[in-house]
Design an enzyme around this catalytic site. Structure first.
Site, PDB file in Angstrom:
ATOM      1  CB  CYS A 386      -0.977  -0.045   1.170  1.00  0.00           C
ATOM      2  SG  CYS A 386      -2.355   1.079   0.925  1.00  0.00           S
ATOM      3  CG  HIS A 515      -3.092  -3.591   3.219  1.00  0.00           C
ATOM      4  ND1 HIS A 515      -2.013  -3.120   3.916  1.00  0.00           N
ATOM      5  CD2 HIS A 515      -3.828  -2.505   2.890  1.00  0.00           C
ATOM      6  CE1 HIS A 515      -2.096  -1.804   4.037  1.00  0.00           C
ATOM      7  NE2 HIS A 515      -3.192  -1.403   3.414  1.00  0.00           N
ATOM      8  CD  GLU A 517      -0.713  -6.363   4.852  1.00  0.00           C
ATOM      9  OE1 GLU A 517      -0.362  -6.584   3.679  1.00  0.00           O
ATOM     10  OE2 GLU A 517      -0.797  -5.211   5.338  1.00  0.00           O
TER      11      GLU A 517
END
Ligand code: GLN
Length: 540
Positions: A386, A515, A517
């Site tokens: 990001c 993102h 993750e």
């Protein structure tokens, strides 16, 4: 099967890892073939976690359907490998908002609207709705904070009423047992007090999970059982462990899964945990390491460092490293170091790759740009998340395209080259001062360009990843960036906004506007993290 509710409360101190206990209980039930979901109650008044400071409250988790939620939902998703919608996070703010709205709409005409029953009814309504919509066999409900906090009293009251109203309910109380250095002995008194407090609210726990640095011995187990009015076999150890994902297996050793079933009148079921078990065993025996630098800025709170701000990034690094047979060693690098002295960049020699995670505002940003420049020029694997991608674009614009003062409009509103900017339609919304509505949130489709690193990693033309940002790569600069060698390998399906950027000449340099993750799971690492770790291994 009617949904069964398991309430998880905490005692003595916060930060006990109740989220991990909740996830581990869910995992044991999954091992037995049940459909499980989880819900987090956060007693604060904020409507959601969107505006909380990461150094105070930890990371904001983003759900697939665009919720900004407490990080515990992230643990549930990672452990249980399920998507959990935003309705599974209940805050005091949401509950009161609903009750007051209803009162204004004349729905309670004539009545005195009160915490009990109106607020507690709304809490129960939400929980039952989650149960109904998810069609889960078990709904785990974690109540944030500790028993005795003023703010969770009404949630405990609702949990108590549900049993009275014949819902199938179980209560698990997780409490801390300190071993003071000066005594060298595990003390149970604090647990006794917190259970007494819970019983004051009319809740008798079915299980007590004893959180401590080590396992409970028989003496403490007996003592807790007697004073807290539970069977000895229902006092469960929850010791410190290196790998949180091992907790379901530690609980299995105490037959916690079957004990839960038995209290619901279900016969024991042999857990199908082979895949999980062999994975954990493999991880425990890994010998080789990989060193990953995380160049961040949300580290310090007072004298302490709070790594919770990046918990999903850490977990995603672990999943990808383990998948590639490496133990990750994470180096925390405060980007402000590079602003103090560029000579400090030398510390990047020590790591096999760097991640520049997301963030807001201008603190530490120039230091992060220095680190990205170093990675680009020295062939050090780089993964930008990001803000990390946005800063990689700024660095490239400044140092390769010659746009010297290029910046993001978020950081320098009057920059001559706003390579990162708000889109025109977002500017309109902002003008109307609807700050909360300008964030792009949740799962969105990203089109992947063939023949790129992104395509090599994802192996498909389209993926869904989760976003949480306000600024974008300014379409006006895309051509200049591309002419100079920056490749945009992911975009919105209408090709309008760039979502992934990479440098083909570099061993591994990639950044995403989303993102990654948030979609990493224990046994299924996210492809960008996986590729990044593989690149780090190959240069280490
Ligand atoms: N601050 C940037 C934006 O709003 C990046 C956000 C982030 O890293 N999550 O676009």
């Amino acid at each position: 099967m009617q949904t069964r509710y398991i309430f998880i409360t905490g005692g003595v101190i916060s930060g006990l890892g109740k989220g991990i206990v909740t996830s581990s209980i869910g995992k044991m039930l999954q091992f037995r073939g049940f459909k499980v979901t989880a819900c987090k109650i956060d007693p604060y008044i904020n409507f959601d976690a969107g505006t909380l400071r990461p150094t105070e409250h930890g990371e904001v988790w983003v759900t697939e359907d665009g919720g900004e939620i407490d990080q515990d939902l992230g643990h549930y998703e990672r452990f249980l490998n399920i998507n959990i919608p935003k309705s599974h996070n209940i805050t005091t703010g949401q509950v009161y908002y609903e009750v007051i709205k209803r009162e204004r709409a004349g729905k309670y005409l004539g009545q005195t609207v009160q915490p009990i029953p109106h607020v507690t009814d709304e809490i129960k309504r939400r929980l039952r709705k989650i149960a109904e919509e998810s069609k889960a066999d078990f709904l785990l409900v974690e109540i944030g904070g500790t028993v005795g906090d003023y703010e969770n009293i009404l949630f405990l009251e609702a949990a108590r009423q549900m049993k009275l109203e014949k819902d199938a309910v179980l209560y698990v109380h997780v409490a801390y047992l300190p071993i003071p250095k000066s005594l060298g002995e595990m003390k149970t008194k604090a647990v006794q007090h917190s259970v007494r407090e819970l019983r004051n609210f009319g809740i008798q726990p079915d299980f007590i999970v004893g959180r401590s640095s080590t396992y409970l011995d028989d003496v403490r187990r007996k003592k807790i059982a007697l004073f807290c009015n539970v069977g000895e076999e229902d006092v469960i150890s929850d010791p410190d462990i290196k790998n949180i994902y091992k907790l379901p297996l530690i609980f299995e050793k105490e037959k916690f899964g079957d004990k839960i079933l038995s209290k619901f009148g279900i016969k024991p079921i042999k857990p199908q945990d082979q895949e999980w078990r062999s994975f954990i065993e493999k991880v425990e025996n890994l010998e080789k390491h990989i060193r990953i630098g995380i160049v961040g800025k949300y580290f310090d709170i007072g004298k302490f460092q709070l790594l919770d701000s990046y918990v999903s990034v850490i977990e995603a690094v672990k999943h990808a490293s383990w998948n590639n047979d490496r133990k990750p060693l994470i180096e925390w690098i405060d980007s402000k170091l590079f602003e103090e002295d560029v000579e400090n960049l030398r510390i990047l020699n020590k790591v096999d790759g760097i991640i520049v995670p997301g963030g807001f505002g201008k603190t530490g940003v120039e230091g992060k740009i220095q680190a990205i420049k170093y990675a680009r020029e020295n062939g050090l694997p780089f993964l930008g998340l990001c803000l990390g991608l946005q800063l990689a674009v700024i660095e490239f614009a400044r140092n390769v395209c010659g746009l010297e003062e290029a910046n993001s409009a978020e950081i320098m509103p009057d920059t001559p080259y706003p390579v990162i900017d708000l889109l025109p339609e977002q500017k309109e919304v902002l003008k109307k001062s609807k700050y909360g509505a300008t964030m792009r949130l949740g799962g969105q489709v990203v089109k992947i360009k063939r023949g790129t690193l992104a395509y090599q990693l994802y192996g498909k033309d389209e993926v869904v990843e989760r976003f949480r940002h306000r600024y974008e790569i300014n379409p006006e600069y895309v051509e200049t960036l591309e002419k100079n060698g920056f490749v945009f390998s992911g975009m919105t399906p209408d090709n309008r906004i760039m979502q992934i950027g990479e440098l083909p000449e570099h061993p591994f340099f990639i950044g995403s506007q989303f993102h990654p993750e948030f979609t990493s799971r224990v046994l299924k690492p996210n492809p960008l993290f996986n590729g990044f770790i593989q690149a780090c291994i190959s240069i280490s």
